[in-house]
Scaffold this motif. Structure first.
Motif, PDB file in Angstrom:
ATOM      1  N   PHE A 197       0.794  -1.225   0.000  1.00  0.00           N
ATOM      2  CA  PHE A 197       0.000   0.000   0.000  1.00  0.00           C
ATOM      3  C   PHE A 197       0.829   1.278   0.000  1.00  0.00           C
ATOM      4  O   PHE A 197       0.259   2.366  -0.071  1.00  0.00           O
ATOM      5  CB  PHE A 197      -0.918   0.015   1.234  1.00  0.00           C
ATOM      6  CG  PHE A 197      -1.842  -1.150   1.340  1.00  0.00           C
ATOM      7  CD1 PHE A 197      -2.924  -1.278   0.500  1.00  0.00           C
ATOM      8  CD2 PHE A 197      -1.611  -2.147   2.277  1.00  0.00           C
ATOM      9  CE1 PHE A 197      -3.789  -2.356   0.598  1.00  0.00           C
ATOM     10  CE2 PHE A 197      -2.457  -3.230   2.387  1.00  0.00           C
ATOM     11  CZ  PHE A 197      -3.560  -3.344   1.548  1.00  0.00           C
ATOM     12  N   ASP A 198       2.137   1.155   0.132  1.00  0.00           N
ATOM     13  CA  ASP A 198       3.014   2.310   0.232  1.00  0.00           C
ATOM     14  C   ASP A 198       2.676   3.142   1.475  1.00  0.00           C
ATOM     15  O   ASP A 198       2.679   4.373   1.450  1.00  0.00           O
ATOM     16  CB  ASP A 198       2.915   3.176  -1.034  1.00  0.00           C
ATOM     17  CG  ASP A 198       4.068   4.165  -1.143  1.00  0.00           C
ATOM     18  OD1 ASP A 198       5.102   3.932  -0.484  1.00  0.00           O
ATOM     19  OD2 ASP A 198       3.925   5.168  -1.871  1.00  0.00           O
ATOM     20  N   PHE A 199       2.352   2.435   2.584  1.00  0.00           N
ATOM     21  CA  PHE A 199       2.081   3.074   3.855  1.00  0.00           C
ATOM     22  C   PHE A 199       3.334   2.988   4.724  1.00  0.00           C
ATOM     23  O   PHE A 199       4.047   1.979   4.706  1.00  0.00           O
ATOM     24  CB  PHE A 199       0.920   2.393   4.589  1.00  0.00           C
ATOM     25  CG  PHE A 199      -0.437   2.634   3.984  1.00  0.00           C
ATOM     26  CD1 PHE A 199      -0.622   3.595   3.002  1.00  0.00           C
ATOM     27  CD2 PHE A 199      -1.539   1.898   4.402  1.00  0.00           C
ATOM     28  CE1 PHE A 199      -1.878   3.816   2.442  1.00  0.00           C
ATOM     29  CE2 PHE A 199      -2.789   2.125   3.853  1.00  0.00           C
ATOM     30  CZ  PHE A 199      -2.958   3.077   2.870  1.00  0.00           C
ATOM     31  N   SER A 200       3.575   4.039   5.517  1.00  0.00           N
ATOM     32  CA  SER A 200       4.748   4.067   6.385  1.00  0.00           C
ATOM     33  C   SER A 200       4.368   4.572   7.768  1.00  0.00           C
ATOM     34  O   SER A 200       3.579   5.526   7.903  1.00  0.00           O
ATOM     35  CB  SER A 200       5.839   4.969   5.794  1.00  0.00           C
ATOM     36  OG  SER A 200       6.905   5.141   6.696  1.00  0.00           O
ATOM     37  N   TYR A 201       4.899   3.929   8.789  1.00  0.00           N
ATOM     38  CA  TYR A 201       4.626   4.352  10.162  1.00  0.00           C
ATOM     39  C   TYR A 201       5.143   5.755  10.428  1.00  0.00           C
ATOM     40  O   TYR A 201       4.619   6.473  11.275  1.00  0.00           O
ATOM     41  CB  TYR A 201       5.267   3.361  11.139  1.00  0.00           C
ATOM     42  CG  TYR A 201       4.958   3.661  12.576  1.00  0.00           C
ATOM     43  CD1 TYR A 201       3.731   3.302  13.128  1.00  0.00           C
ATOM     44  CD2 TYR A 201       5.878   4.321  13.383  1.00  0.00           C
ATOM     45  CE1 TYR A 201       3.432   3.589  14.450  1.00  0.00           C
ATOM     46  CE2 TYR A 201       5.590   4.612  14.711  1.00  0.00           C
ATOM     47  CZ  TYR A 201       4.363   4.253  15.238  1.00  0.00           C
ATOM     48  OH  TYR A 201       4.055   4.542  16.549  1.00  0.00           O
ATOM     49  N   ASP A 202       6.152   6.163   9.675  1.00  0.00           N
ATOM     50  CA  ASP A 202       6.694   7.511   9.857  1.00  0.00           C
ATOM     51  C   ASP A 202       5.670   8.592   9.536  1.00  0.00           C
ATOM     52  O   ASP A 202       5.843   9.743   9.927  1.00  0.00           O
ATOM     53  CB  ASP A 202       7.928   7.695   8.967  1.00  0.00           C
ATOM     54  CG  ASP A 202       9.080   6.793   9.385  1.00  0.00           C
ATOM     55  OD1 ASP A 202       9.092   6.365  10.552  1.00  0.00           O
ATOM     56  OD2 ASP A 202       9.957   6.513   8.539  1.00  0.00           O
ATOM     57  N   HIS A 203       4.624   8.226   8.817  1.00  0.00           N
ATOM     58  CA  HIS A 203       3.598   9.202   8.408  1.00  0.00           C
ATOM     59  C   HIS A 203       2.459   9.320   9.420  1.00  0.00           C
ATOM     60  O   HIS A 203       1.537  10.107   9.203  1.00  0.00           O
ATOM     61  CB  HIS A 203       3.007   8.813   7.053  1.00  0.00           C
ATOM     62  CG  HIS A 203       4.004   8.815   5.937  1.00  0.00           C
ATOM     63  ND1 HIS A 203       3.748   8.204   4.716  1.00  0.00           N
ATOM     64  CD2 HIS A 203       5.242   9.343   5.849  1.00  0.00           C
ATOM     65  CE1 HIS A 203       4.799   8.364   3.935  1.00  0.00           C
ATOM     66  NE2 HIS A 203       5.713   9.059   4.599  1.00  0.00           N
ATOM     67  N   LEU A 204       2.503   8.511  10.497  1.00  0.00           N
ATOM     68  CA  LEU A 204       1.351   8.445  11.397  1.00  0.00           C
ATOM     69  C   LEU A 204       0.972   9.817  11.953  1.00  0.00           C
ATOM     70  O   LEU A 204      -0.155  10.299  11.758  1.00  0.00           O
ATOM     71  CB  LEU A 204       1.644   7.473  12.545  1.00  0.00           C
ATOM     72  CG  LEU A 204       0.598   7.437  13.676  1.00  0.00           C
ATOM     73  CD1 LEU A 204      -0.766   7.041  13.139  1.00  0.00           C
ATOM     74  CD2 LEU A 204       1.040   6.480  14.779  1.00  0.00           C
ATOM     75  N   TRP A 205       1.869  10.472  12.643  1.00  0.00           N
ATOM     76  CA  TRP A 205       1.519  11.737  13.281  1.00  0.00           C
ATOM     77  C   TRP A 205       1.466  12.882  12.284  1.00  0.00           C
ATOM     78  O   TRP A 205       0.765  13.871  12.511  1.00  0.00           O
ATOM     79  CB  TRP A 205       2.490  12.027  14.409  1.00  0.00           C
ATOM     80  CG  TRP A 205       2.351  10.985  15.475  1.00  0.00           C
ATOM     81  CD1 TRP A 205       3.221   9.986  15.791  1.00  0.00           C
ATOM     82  CD2 TRP A 205       1.211  10.805  16.329  1.00  0.00           C
ATOM     83  NE1 TRP A 205       2.707   9.196  16.793  1.00  0.00           N
ATOM     84  CE2 TRP A 205       1.474   9.687  17.153  1.00  0.00           C
ATOM     85  CE3 TRP A 205       0.005  11.482  16.487  1.00  0.00           C
ATOM     86  CZ2 TRP A 205       0.578   9.237  18.105  1.00  0.00           C
ATOM     87  CZ3 TRP A 205      -0.894  11.041  17.439  1.00  0.00           C
ATOM     88  CH2 TRP A 205      -0.615   9.928  18.227  1.00  0.00           C
ATOM     89  N   ARG A 206       2.172  12.722  11.164  1.00  0.00           N
ATOM     90  CA  ARG A 206       1.978  13.695  10.089  1.00  0.00           C
ATOM     91  C   ARG A 206       0.539  13.643   9.608  1.00  0.00           C
ATOM     92  O   ARG A 206      -0.100  14.682   9.374  1.00  0.00           O
ATOM     93  CB  ARG A 206       2.930  13.384   8.929  1.00  0.00           C
ATOM     94  CG  ARG A 206       2.805  14.350   7.744  1.00  0.00           C
ATOM     95  CD  ARG A 206       3.236  13.703   6.432  1.00  0.00           C
ATOM     96  NE  ARG A 206       2.286  12.669   6.014  1.00  0.00           N
ATOM     97  CZ  ARG A 206       2.384  11.999   4.859  1.00  0.00           C
ATOM     98  NH1 ARG A 206       3.407  12.227   4.059  1.00  0.00           N
ATOM     99  NH2 ARG A 206       1.476  11.087   4.533  1.00  0.00           N
ATOM    100  N   ASN A 207       0.011  12.425   9.447  1.00  0.00           N
ATOM    101  CA  ASN A 207      -1.371  12.261   8.983  1.00  0.00           C
ATOM    102  C   ASN A 207      -2.373  12.793  10.001  1.00  0.00           C
ATOM    103  O   ASN A 207      -3.412  13.359   9.637  1.00  0.00           O
ATOM    104  CB  ASN A 207      -1.656  10.791   8.689  1.00  0.00           C
ATOM    105  CG  ASN A 207      -0.907  10.296   7.468  1.00  0.00           C
ATOM    106  OD1 ASN A 207      -0.288  11.076   6.747  1.00  0.00           O
ATOM    107  ND2 ASN A 207      -0.948   8.996   7.217  1.00  0.00           N
ATOM    108  N   VAL A 208      -2.070  12.592  11.281  1.00  0.00           N
ATOM    109  CA  VAL A 208      -2.954  13.149  12.315  1.00  0.00           C
ATOM    110  C   VAL A 208      -2.998  14.668  12.197  1.00  0.00           C
ATOM    111  O   VAL A 208      -4.065  15.299  12.273  1.00  0.00           O
ATOM    112  CB  VAL A 208      -2.478  12.718  13.713  1.00  0.00           C
ATOM    113  CG1 VAL A 208      -3.237  13.491  14.788  1.00  0.00           C
ATOM    114  CG2 VAL A 208      -2.687  11.228  13.914  1.00  0.00           C
ATOM    115  N   GLY A 209      -1.854  15.269  11.978  1.00  0.00           N
ATOM    116  CA  GLY A 209      -1.818  16.717  11.793  1.00  0.00           C
ATOM    117  C   GLY A 209      -2.577  17.159  10.559  1.00  0.00           C
ATOM    118  O   GLY A 209      -3.278  18.184  10.567  1.00  0.00           O
TER     119      GLY A 209
END
Length: 1338
Positions: free
Chosen positions: A645-657
């Motif tokens: 899916f091209d998902f990364s855990y590094d994007h978690l809090w970026r996505n929340v923002g």
């Protein structure tokens, strides 16, 4: 006396010269249809109209002034321009093409008033717009609080001021007994229609405006004469003491009421026929050559002179008498009244206009009233913070009133969470659960997103209320939206939080409290974000249909591009940008990586395995799951998401923002759009007509030709209807019982016209409902008799009943509505030509010739009232009940309607009607009067006598004051019995009646009727039920529904735009799917997404569906015009073709774009575009039939649709459903997906791409075929390099049949079975809906 004066005082008048109001449209504007919208020849006409629109004069040549301390009465027949005149003086110009001439509010321009002093001018319309779940007291307190000035003359606090105003208004207008009752609407039982009108009056008085425009002809008409007089006296008192300018438009006004006004303006077809002193108006028209009738009030006389059929000229008058509106205006310009008016204008202009110091003083005094935290030029009295607090309190009151709806939403969410959690319960920590683990978090996101779109209908229903309050400068609309958003936060926290707890722990997701909090946080953020988005969408449109269509498209695109159904690596570049603006994509990535980051899944499907491979070393095996590495039989969850899916855990809090940013943006957009688009809620008052055809013109001409058929003029004749000792009581909240009627007796003989009168709240409408057996609650005691015998069981269907509320199918013309009624209520043996003649006769009788082809939904109150009466008259019932037949009519209109009733009575018709404030001419047309007082007690029942002498003598001989020669007998009687909100009496008129000779004579007459027991002719004539066959009922209803759909192009075009747009986008997203693994998976997803089309199409149809049902429930079912099964069937048959066409548009734009084979298109079209619309239309209408409101229907269908998504075997494959596998077999969408996918893909090979091949090394000394051939044959895959000795390329599936069977239990051989199962479901839906008990439809 209403005195809410602040210190210092301010005043405002209005002066107008050369006033001309221009409206859009020619004299006849045609109702748009789907054909007219799609006709290319009309495009040029629309461009031409846009550049040079057709216009017409609504008002022309008006001049006058209303100074502070003056009251102006505006008179005119309906359609003359009274409402237009009041709207213009109230500075509401938006709905007109142009307003020309000079208008001055003291030294202020209209533009300055609108920007800075909007609340100082109030316009009270005829329509009642209130929040139905607020009580009367809450409604009035809110209005008083929002217009409370900073300082009070008595130094009282804002709270005390609000309380005093509310209590005073409730006392003055007789609302104290219902102060804690909800206002109500069609779906919520509340106060009566007359009481609702009084609430509108009180709300207007509470706004403390300096110029008040009361276009409340209908509201005042619902008051008794004495209460109406008290209302105008209150206005007189406020006008005198507060130096206000008051403008009132009335259609019926008694002489004492008329004498309270300083000036009068008479409008005749948009021209000013008179503007001057009220005291000189009567003599002015007498001198013109017209003559008032006996006991005719001045107001009635003035209106009558503008009616060519109602005016009376003086015989032998030696001068020419003006006849037309133009001649009346010319006569006025030459009269001695006109110079007085001009002098008044000049004097006011010299004193008040163009004086900067006056404007400065007004501005200074306005600032003194405003809160210290309010802007200097703000039209609002309260500061932003105070407005926000008051609105928040009101929103809390609204939520308390809507508690049942909130509980329903909570229960639906809990059920969905329990079901979904149990379906995904106990997920194993291996690769077989990776798909399901990601599916459950996606389902949670999709569910909360679906629920956010269900409030769109509610947002539209409250728009007119917010607009009314905005125009009164009560509050900023954006603050009302802010209060909704703020109060929704704790409710959503609780509802979504509970949903999150249940689904998270039932599905056994990651056992970390921190991960649970993150999961819940993302669910809450996406809920708030999508609510803001859909609320912003709702504020952008004028009607619900296009808003719901766009919401459906947004929902479709959001789910498609959330990154799960269509993974990022497989998206085509041209459409990948959609993911960047899709909040659901960021939420999907956040909740998925939150679940998968620390997950290491054991491989559940290593290759090779099985017999013969028991001792294979791990370095010679590989896992088939995407993200696995050769020689490693475990898969990292993070790698699985990254590769797939091209998902990364590094994007978690970026996505929340990013979600917080989306929430902020959409919420601000919603708030700003509410403020900017508030005026879009205003409704135009243009009457639309059906465009005629040659055939219809000839039919109409033939229908007006007298055929000589006796049936067209014959009136059904029944027996004597009598009632004895009727009492009616209802339970109260404290467990006691409230008596609404007490021992009421009387009779109605053929050929008699009986008036039912009394003060407001006396029980007139209640008695009418009891007599017609329309009560649904409470206990009724006493006897209802026909010719001395109990009324038959089907008595309701034998009579005619004209309700006070005008409920009609809005898209029919007047002629069509009457023809619809006559076709269903007269026998099939009557020829159609005779029925057409009867329609023409009723149109003429009710004065609807000019509106015979007008669309009913665009008519004004007066025309609607006439239509209601005509629809009942056309059935020729032997007994006719009418509730307020003259309500909303002018004196001449009332005289015309009652005159028509008088003619019917003279032909043998028995008629009973409640009536308010009749003129003397109208009152004397009745034969008998049944007079009630509060508590439902009889005060008088007997003859009126010539010129009302009998009843006047009765009251005078029992102690009432003498009736003066020029007094209206109806007003005299009501005043005599104390029919006023604040009256007190020393006489008990009920006791006088009980013991008087007239009462004994009545009871003797009733005893004689019982003894005679004449045969029931009425029962024999009408006891067979419906007048026509079920087939005729269905055909007639279907014609009405199809015609209505054709005349609602916005609704139909929204369907086609929705489906075509979705088909194109989904088709392009899966453009020419390949025969590889991902392509095969995409074919499943694209069919799965196609089933989503049911949701927006079904949500869209709830509003028209429930509106039609309300017409049936409120009016048509009581007359037994048709069986409810015919209505349900006609609704299905009318909706179904358009849904099939809409899905056909979807199929055409989708099927070949995806790349499905043409040779298999026939079955796919049959299932998706024919059978599937049959299914979701029937189930959607079944949900609507059991739902009280469109919002409840949307919520119910959303829950049902979520079950379909959960159990159809795509989100959670059949093999993994466990105990819930039985649910998969009862979900209809299972068979849709299996049928289409199996048919389109059955027997086709799969060709794995290089990156999809599983690479495994054989043991030393073996080639690929030797090592894997046996396994490949058993498992259904194939080798690409059979002769190599290393890096064997293995494709797990040889054909699509194997792929779908193993993973989703989809089989090509089941396609016709699936078709048959869907047909069976459709038949069950239709049967269950048709068999729905009639009382369950609401």
């Amino acid at each position: 006396m209403l005195r809410f004066r602040s210190v210092p005082t301010k005043e405002l008048g209005v002066m107008f010269k050369y006033l001309r109001v221009v409206g859009l449209g020619a004299s006849t504007i045609y109702q748009p249809t789907l054909g007219s919208k799609l006709n290319p020849l009309n495009v040029l006409d629309r461009i031409k109209q846009w550049r040079s629109p057709a216009t017409r004069d609504l008002l022309y040549g008006f001049e006058g002034v209303v100074k502070p301390g003056e009251m102006l009465l505006v008179l005119g027949r309906p359609g003359a321009g009274c409402s237009t005149f009041l709207r213009v003086l109230a500075n509401q110009h938006a709905e007109f093409h142009s307003v020309q001439g000079d208008i001055h509010y003291d030294s202020l321009s209209p533009q300055e008033v609108h920007r800075h002093y909007r609340g100082d001018i109030h316009y009270c319309s005829e329509e009642d717009y209130h929040f139905p779940t607020l009580t009367v007291d809450q409604t009035l307190r809110f209005a008083a609080r929002t217009r409370t000035p900073k300082d009070q003359s008595d130094s009282s606090s804002p709270r005390d001021h609000t309380e005093k105003v509310a209590e005073h208004l409730e006392t003055t207008f007789g609302l104290r007994h219902v102060r804690n009752t909800v206002v109500g609407d069609a779906a919520i039982r509340g106060i009566s229609g007359g009481e609702k009108k009084r609430v509108s009056i009180c709300e207007g008085l509470a706004t403390r405006s300096l110029i008040s425009c009361w276009d409340n002809t209908h509201a005042v008409a619902t008051l008794s004469a004495s209460t109406a007089l008290e209302f105008v006296r209150s206005l007189r008192s406020v006008t005198d003491h507060e130096r206000k300018a008051t403008i009132v438009s009335l259609q019926q006004a008694g002489e004492p009421l008329f004498e309270l006004f300083d000036k009068v303006c008479l409008i005749y077809e948009g021209r000013m026929a008179y503007f001057g002193p009220a005291s000189r108006a009567r003599q002015y028209f007498v001198d013109m050559g017209y003559l008032p009738t006996n006991r005719q009030t001045t107001a009635d006389f003035l209106v009558a002179v503008t009616d060519p059929d109602g005016r009376k000229t003086q015989i032998g008058f030696d001068r020419y008498i003006p006849q037309t509106a133009h001649e009346f205006a010319g006569y006025y310009g030459k009269s001695d009244i006109c110079p007085l008016n001009k002098a008044d204008i000049e004097a006011y202009g010299d004193e008040c206009i163009g004086k900067p110091h006056r404007a400065a003083i007004f501005q200074e005094r306005s600032r003194a009233e405003n809160s210290s935290m309010t802007g200097a030029d703000s039209p609002y009295l309260l500061s932003l913070s105070t407005q926000a607090w008051v609105l928040l309190v009101r929103r809390l009151q609204l939520e308390r009133g809507a508690l049942r709806r909130r509980i329903t939403q909570l229960i639906a969410s809990m059920i969905q969470a329990i079901m979904a959690g149990s379906v995904y319960a106990h997920l194993h920590p291996d690769t077989s659960s990776l798909y399901s683990r990601s599916s459950v978090v996606q389902f949670a996101l999709v569910w909360v997103t679906f629920t956010t779109s269900t409030e769109i209908p509610a947002l539209f229903s409250q728009r007119p209320i917010v607009l009314k309050h905005f125009r009164a400068a009560m509050y900023h609309p954006l603050l009302d939206s802010l209060s909704l958003t703020l109060l929704d936060i704790p409710i959503t926290l609780f509802t979504t939080g509970l949903f999150s707890v249940i689904i998270y722990f039932l599905a056994d997701l990651h056992d970390s409290f921190g991960r649970f909090i993150t999961f819940t946080l993302v669910l809450l953020l996406i809920t708030f974000t999508m609510k803001g988005l859909f609320r912003a969408v709702a504020t952008s449109f004028k009607s619900p249909a296009p808003a719901q269509a766009l919401a459906g498209l947004i929902m479709m695109f959001s789910v498609l591009y959330m990154g799960f159904i269509l993974p990022m690596p497989t998206m085509i570049g041209a459409l990948k940008w959609i993911t960047y603006i899709n909040p659901l994509k960021y939420a999907t990535e956040a909740v998925t990586v939150n679940e998968f980051e620390d997950l290491t899944a054991t491989c559940s499907t290593p290759i090779p395995q099985g017999p013969g491979y028991e001792h294979v070393a791990s370095e010679n095996q590989v896992c088939t799951t995407v993200g696995s590495l050769p020689g490693d039989l475990s898969v990292s969850g993070a790698r699985y998401l990254q590769v797939n899916f091209d998902f990364s855990y590094d994007h978690l809090w970026r996505n929340v923002g990013i979600l917080i940013a989306f929430f902020t943006f959409f919420t601000l957009t919603y708030l700003l759009m509410t403020e900017i688009r508030v005026e879009s809620a205003s409704q135009t008052s243009v009457v639309l007509f059906k465009k005629p055809t040659r055939k219809q013109n000839s039919q109409h001409r033939r229908s007006n030709v007298d055929t000589g058929h006796e049936a067209s003029t014959r009136t059904a004749r029944g027996g004597t209807f009598s009632f004895e000792n009727l009492s009616y009581s209802v339970p109260t909240a404290d467990g006691a019982r409230r008596e609404l009627l007490q021992d009421v007796s009387g009779c109605v003989t053929p050929g008699s016209l009986v008036a039912l009168m009394g003060e407001s709240g006396a029980g007139k409408t209640t008695l009418l409902n009891v007599l017609s057996k329309r009560t649904t609650t409470g206990d009724v005691t006493g006897d209802l008799l026909l010719d001395g015998k109990p009324v038959p069981a089907d008595f309701q269907t034998q009579i005619g009943f004209c309700q006070q509320v005008d409920t009609h199918y809005p898209l029919s013309t007047v002629r069509e509505a009457l023809l619809f009624s006559v076709q269903l209520r007269q026998s099939q043996s009557v020829p159609l030509s005779v029925k057409m003649d009867h329609v023409a006769e009723c149109i003429t009788m009710c004065g609807l010739e000019s509106y015979s082809d007008a669309i009913i939904g665009t008519l004004g109150i007066e025309q609607l009232r006439r239509v209601s009466i005509a629809i009942e008259l056309i059935a020729k019932p032997p007994l006719l009940f009418l509730d307020e037949p003259t309500s909303g009519l002018d004196s001449q209109g009332a005289l015309s309607i009652v005159g028509a009733l008088r003619n019917l009575a003279d032909k043998g018709q028995a008629i009973v009607c409640t009536i308010h404030q009749p003129s003397s001419d109208v009152f004397e047309m009745f034969d008998h009067l049944l007079l009630l007082r509060k508590g439902g007690q009889v005060v008088y029942h007997g003859e009126l006598g010539t010129e009302s002498k009998t009843i006047i003598d009765y009251f005078e001989k029992h102690g009432a004051r003498p009736c003066t020669p020029d007094e209206n007998p109806a007003d005299y009687i009501l005043n005599a019995i104390g029919a006023s909100a604040i009256s007190t009496l020393n006489q008990d008129w009920h006791e006088i009646w009980v013991h008087c000779p007239e009462a004994r004579k009545l009871h003797a007459q009733l005893d004689a009727i019982r003894l005679n027991k004449i045969p029931l002719e009425i029962a024999r004539s009408y006891s067979r039920g419906s007048a026509v066959s079920w087939r005729t009922q269905l055909a007639t209803l279907l014609n009405r529904n199809l015609t209505g759909y054709w005349r609602n192009p916005t609704y139909l075009l929204s369907k086609f735009i929705l489906t075509s747009g979705a088909g194109i986008v989904i088709g392009l997203s899966f453009l020419h799917t390949k025969d590889n693994l991902q392509g095969t998976q995409n074919q499943l997803w694209t069919v799965y997404l196609s089933t989503y089309m049911a949701s927006p199409l079904t949500h869209q149809m709830f509003v028209p569906l429930i509106n039609v049902r309300n017409v049936y429930e409120l009016r048509e079912r009581f007359s037994n015009m048709y069986h409810w099964t015919a209505l349900l069937t006609s609704q299905l048959l009318a909706e179904l073709p358009w849904n099939i066409l809409a899905m056909t548009a979807y199929f055409i734009s989708w099927y070949w774009t995806v790349g499905f084979p043409t040779s298999r298109a026939g079955y796919s079209y049959l299932m998706l575009a024919v059978v599937y619309p049959l299914y979701f239309t029937t189930v959607g209408q079944a949900v609507g039939a059991f739902s009280p409101t469109p919002e409840a229907a949307s919520l119910g269908f959303s829950a049902l649709f979520a079950f379909m998504l959960l159990f159809d075997g795509v989100m959670r494959p059949y093999a993994q459903l466990g105990w819930w596998q039985w649910m998969n077999r009862v979900i209809p969408s299972t068979y849709v997906v299996e049928g289409i996918v199996g048919q389109a893909s059955g027997g086709m090979p799969i060709h794995c791409d290089l990156e999809e091949l599983v690479t495994v090394d054989p043991p030393a000394g073996m080639i690929c075929s030797q090592y894997l051939a046996t396994f490949a044959e058993t498992a259904g895959g194939y080798l690409t390099n059979a002769n190599d000795s290393q890096a064997c390329g293995y494709c797990p599936y040889r054909t699509k049949d194997i792929f779908f069977t193993q993973n989703f239990s989809i089989s090509y051989s089941h396609r016709w079975r699936d078709f048959g199962v869907l047909i069976a479901y459709i038949l069950i839906n239709v049967s269950s809906r048709v068999c729905t008990p009639r009382h369950s439809l609401t």
